[in-house]
Design a protein around this motif. Structure first.
Motif, PDB file in Angstrom:
ATOM      1  N   GLY A   1       0.783  -1.223  -0.143  1.00 39.96           N
ATOM      2  CA  GLY A   1      -0.005   0.287  -0.227  1.00 39.96           C
ATOM      3  C   GLY A   1       0.647   1.171  -0.047  1.00 39.96           C
ATOM      4  N   GLU A   2       1.854   1.216   0.637  1.00 42.30           N
ATOM      5  CA  GLU A   2       2.817   2.537   0.958  1.00 42.30           C
ATOM      6  C   GLU A   2       3.532   2.650  -0.633  1.00 42.30           C
TER       7      GLU A   2
ATOM      8  N   VAL B   1      -5.517   6.038  -2.639  1.00 43.30           N
ATOM      9  CA  VAL B   1      -4.727   4.903  -2.487  1.00 43.30           C
ATOM     10  C   VAL B   1      -3.981   4.989  -1.135  1.00 43.30           C
ATOM     11  N   GLY B   2      -3.963   6.012  -0.384  1.00 39.59           N
ATOM     12  CA  GLY B   2      -3.099   6.193   0.775  1.00 39.59           C
ATOM     13  C   GLY B   2      -3.626   5.276   2.157  1.00 39.59           C
ATOM     14  N   MET B   3      -2.994   5.542   3.119  1.00 42.52           N
ATOM     15  CA  MET B   3      -3.070   4.439   4.266  1.00 42.52           C
ATOM     16  C   MET B   3      -4.341   5.163   5.107  1.00 42.52           C
ATOM     17  N   MET B   4      -4.548   6.248   5.017  1.00 43.06           N
ATOM     18  CA  MET B   4      -5.730   6.652   5.533  1.00 43.06           C
ATOM     19  C   MET B   4      -7.019   6.226   5.031  1.00 43.06           C
ATOM     20  N   ARG B   5      -7.263   5.766   3.976  1.00 41.05           N
ATOM     21  CA  ARG B   5      -8.359   5.080   3.409  1.00 41.05           C
ATOM     22  C   ARG B   5      -8.442   3.737   3.961  1.00 41.05           C
ATOM     23  N   SER B   6      -7.366   2.987   3.845  1.00 38.16           N
ATOM     24  CA  SER B   6      -7.183   1.640   4.379  1.00 38.16           C
ATOM     25  C   SER B   6      -7.708   1.581   5.827  1.00 38.16           C
TER      26      SER B   6
END
Length: 442
Positions: free
Chosen positions: A144-145, A269-274
């Motif tokens: 993801g990163e 696509v960032g970590m915040m949405r995951s």
């Protein structure tokens, strides 16, 4: 004969009740997506639903599909993923490029996002499907990163800070069969009905998939991968297929967001949405199919409703998530199921005291927390819209507010203790009832 007839009627009544219990969540979902826009249009002089209402419901519908897709990994397969936003964001980005370069109808655009999301999931499965548990979580975090870093390193494809925008009305128009109206999908209400329809279709598809025999294999791999492998099942292959399926539905959810806001941003696509979909799914409950739906609605209530009145909404989300994990590890859906079972065993009279104390404790604790947080934010920032007046309180009023917060916390602790005693009393009554039934049977 009379006994047989009464048993037949009782079994028929139970079957009808079970059928309604099964259909009730679906009817509630349809009502949630359909009734508010129709009521808003009926009350509006122009006959058009309110834009803010359509925006909130569109976000809820998108988050419902996203959370249900994530539950295919976490709930059905036992895979904790920190990169579920990657197939959603990349699916939306590819759908935006396809829509801008080819004449594709807007209602068919989620299919493009779903196919691209599944392809991204296949690529992730090649790397991560052989592992589970912490190793899988760390691999998906790294992937993801990696995708999030590529979003800023490849501005020609990801659009940089501006993202990739679309114009919904630039696609082919569609004519309805019942009326002579033409849908250009430019108005918000037309785009919303596309999103709502896709939410229902995707939810039904995920529900049908969750009842398929292959998902039972995924449950077996989740519970005991060694035993499943000894029976001839390849855990890596099962995980890979579930990753692809979950990523495909995530691509559909990402494309629904694209239809709603007309933009595929790099932040998608960032970590915040995951993290958002993880919080929503766990909050609602992974053991129930409609648990993630409930969690998605709670997340939208915080991110839209709470965020519009307080900048501390993320703090409230974190605290609420901690409370849910500690008090109800199986989520809000599991908590509701336990309370429904307790009501069936003990009745309203015995459960009423516990519920009253629990609600009072939660209300007093939440009010004390909100007052304290808004006061602290007002003193720190001074311009908080929901609590700016806290910063201008005179000394006597400030002491009074502090005493009120302390009193609310004391009431919350006292009522929580009483609720705990009520639960123990229910347990004692249940043990006594079981002992009496055993004596009667003996």
């Amino acid at each position: 004969m009379k006994t047989d007839k009464s048993r037949t009627r009782l079994n028929t009544a139970r079957q009808q009740t079970a059928r309604w219990v099964h259909l009730a969540p679906w009817l509630a979902l349809v009502a949630l997506l359909g009734l508010p826009p129709l009521a808003s249009a009926w009350l509006s002089p122009a006959g058009v639903p309110q834009g803010w209402l359509l925006a909130c419901l569109a976000q809820a519908a998108t988050m419902i599909v996203f959370a249900l897709s994530y539950n295919l990994l976490l709930g059905e397969t036992g895979l904790l993923s920190f990169g579920h936003a990657a197939p959603a964001g990349l699916g939306a980005l590819a759908a935006a490029h396809v829509f801008n370069h080819y004449a594709i109808a807007l209602p068919a655009l989620p299919l493009v996002g779903g196919v691209v999301g599944a392809a991204v999931g296949a690529a992730m499965a090649l790397v991560a499907a052989r592992r589970a548990g912490t190793a899988f979580a760390m691999i998906t975090l790294g992937l993801g990163e990696l995708v999030a870093a590529a979003a800023w390193a490849l501005p020609d494809w990801f659009g940089g800070e501006a993202g990739v925008a679309i114009d919904r009305a630039s696609g082919p128009a569609m004519s309805t069969m019942t009326t002579a109206a033409t849908w250009t999908f430019g108005p918000d209400r037309q785009a919303y009905w596309v999103i709502a329809a896709w939410c229902l279709v995707a939810s039904v598809a995920i529900r049908a998939l969750s009842r398929a025999p292959f998902v039972r294999l995924a449950n077996a791999v989740r519970d005991n991968p060694v035993r499943a492998a000894s029976l001839g099942v390849s855990p890596a292959r099962v995980r890979a297929v579930m990753i692809v399926l979950a990523a495909g539905f995530a691509g559909v959810a990402g494309t629904l967001t694209l239809i709603n806001v007309e933009l595929a941003a790099a932040e998608s696509v960032g970590m915040m949405r995951s993290a958002a979909v993880l919080i929503a799914t766990v909050t609602g409950g992974t053991a129930s199919f409609f648990g993630p739906v409930l969690g998605a609605l709670v997340w939208v209530a915080f991110s839209v409703g709470m965020a519009s009145v307080s900048r501390a909404w993320m703090l409230y989300v974190g605290l609420f998530f901690i409370v849910v994990v500690l008090a109800a590890p199986d989520g809000l859906a599991g908590l509701a199921a336990r309370q429904r079972a307790a009501l069936a065993r003990h009745g309203w009279r015995r459960c009423g005291a516990y519920w009253a104390m629990a609600v009072l404790a939660a209300a007093c604790g939440a009010l004390a927390l909100v007052l304290a947080v808004q006061w602290a934010y007002a003193l720190r920032f001074g311009d908080d819209a929901a609590g700016a007046w806290f910063a201008t309180l005179p000394t006597r009023a400030a002491w009074g507010l502090a005493m009120a917060i302390g009193a609310l916390m004391a009431v919350a602790f006292w009522t929580a203790r009483r609720a705990r005693h009520a639960v123990r009393a229910l347990d004692r009554h249940e043990r006594l009832d079981m002992r009496d039934r055993r004596k009667e049977a003996a």
